[in-house]
Scaffold this active site. Structure first.
Site, PDB file in Angstrom:
ATOM      1  N   LYS A   1      26.116  49.553  24.625  1.00  0.00           N
ATOM      2  CA  LYS A   1      25.034  49.344  25.593  1.00  0.00           C
ATOM      3  C   LYS A   1      24.127  50.569  25.660  1.00  0.00           C
ATOM      4  CE  LYS A   1      27.668  45.945  28.142  1.00  0.00           C
ATOM      5  NZ  LYS A   1      28.312  45.418  29.313  1.00  0.00           N
TER       6      LYS A   1
ATOM      7  N   GLN B   1      31.199  48.073  34.092  1.00  0.00           N
ATOM      8  CA  GLN B   1      31.898  47.345  33.035  1.00  0.00           C
ATOM      9  C   GLN B   1      33.173  46.687  33.565  1.00  0.00           C
ATOM     10  OE1 GLN B   1      30.572  46.884  30.052  1.00  0.00           O
ATOM     11  NE2 GLN B   1      32.294  45.699  29.292  1.00  0.00           N
TER      12      GLN B   1
ATOM     13  N   ASP C   1      23.507  42.595  35.432  1.00  0.00           N
ATOM     14  CA  ASP C   1      24.560  41.703  34.942  1.00  0.00           C
ATOM     15  C   ASP C   1      24.392  40.292  35.504  1.00  0.00           C
ATOM     16  OD1 ASP C   1      26.522  42.454  33.111  1.00  0.00           O
ATOM     17  OD2 ASP C   1      27.632  43.662  34.567  1.00  0.00           O
TER      18      ASP C   1
END
Ligand SMILES: Nc1nc2c(c(=O)[nH]1)N[C@@H](CN(C=O)c1ccc(C(=O)N[C@@H](CCC(=O)O)C(=O)O)cc1)CN2
Length: 283
Positions: free
Chosen positions: A53, A97, A120
């Site tokens: 990422k 995460q 997200d």
């Protein structure tokens, strides 16, 4: 039938080049999209994803920050950090995460992220907006699947889509996004009886069950589109939920694992971060 393979990896490269140009234009207006990724613990797969990422966001010209904290980090410490990041004007996108260590309540963490920075798309406000068909941040893997279908010119409207798997990350939201585009959606899961009776009805079959080889050619209608979201490590080899060879013999289109849906996840994260930056900076 021998399926055409849809390589998310190639599509991701194409879209990231478009984003690189977009970020360059934003920089001329004084906006540099900023993404902060938080990793708790040392899970090797998660370490590899967060590094991916960071690298991908830097490659398109964004400002990227990776905060790595030990597995012993308390929930309170993590919530304090998120509170600081919510207030930081240089941070447009925040991502924690997953999975998190067992002592941290995942939902409390998701809900602590400012919905306007929730790249997200997991915050209940953004999930709710997705449910009601509003423009919002959509979860990255489901959104990546939608973009793959669109770019491969696969029409969704009126199709019968069968989703195998009902996780909050993939199964549930991808079904919702497809429903929003007028597909007829059936969800199957671990308690579904006679799975193949359902999957054989699918014009588009999306498999996100996390079980290597769950689906093979016998589960697939001739000419169906098969999207494999499984990421399983079997004998050190990465494999999907679909037995590729027998499925490809029946399908019209199929995605491989690796190099299929996976690379689209990070690509849509970049998309959401650009969107967050534009919204926050009022562009
Ligand atoms: N906060 C989040 N956590 C997790 C997400 C997420 O979207 N947000 N998704 C997954 C992991 N993930 C990204 O975080 C992810 C998974 C897979 C890939 C990918 O590109 N896979 C490659 C293979 C890579 C390999 O060799 O391991 C592929 O399929 O070709 C990218 C991102 C869970 N956590």
């Amino acid at each position: 039938m021998s399926a055409e393979v849809i390589y998310g990896k190639d599509l991701a490269a194409e879209i990231r080049e478009e984003m690189r140009q977009e970020v360059a234009r934003m920089k001329q207006d004084g906006i540099i999209p900023g993404l902060t990724v938080v990793l708790i613990g040392e899970d090797p797969a998660s370490q590899s994803y967060v590094k991916g990422k960071k690298k991908a966001s830097e490659k398109v010209g964004m400002k990227s920050n990776l905060i790595e904290l030990p597995a012993s980090t308390s929930q309170e410490e993590l919530l304090d950090l998120l509170n600081d990041l919510n207030k930081d004007v240089g941070v447009h996108g925040i991502l924690v995460q997953l999975p998190l260590p067992d002592h941290i309540d995942e939902q409390a963490v998701i809900e602590a992220i400012d919905p306007s920075k929730d790249v997200d798309g997991f915050h209940p406000i953004n999930v709710g907006r997705m449910m009601t068909g509003e423009d919002t941040f959509y979860p990255c893997t489901p959104y990546g699947i939608m973009v793959m279908l669109e770019r491969a010119n696969i029409t969704v409207e009126g199709k019968h889509v069968v989703v195998v798997g009902r996780s909050n990350l993939v199964g549930k939201p991808v079904g919702q996004l497809l429903l929003n585009q007028n597909a007829t959606v059936t969800y199957c899961h671990s308690r579904t009886k006679d799975l193949s009776a359902h999957t054989r009805q699918a014009d588009i079959l999306i498999v996100a069950a996390g079980k290597a080889g769950l689906i093979d050619g016998s589960h697939i209608k001739d000419g169906a589109v098969v999207i494999d979201v499984g990421v399983n490590r079997v004998n050190d080899k990465l494999t999907g939920d679909v037995d590729f060879d027998s499925a490809a013999a029946k399908a019209s289109y199929i995605t491989p694992v690796p190099k299929g849906v996976g690379p689209m996840t990070i690509t849509m994260l970049l998309h959401n971060t650009i969107k967050a930056a534009k919204r926050i900076e009022g562009k």
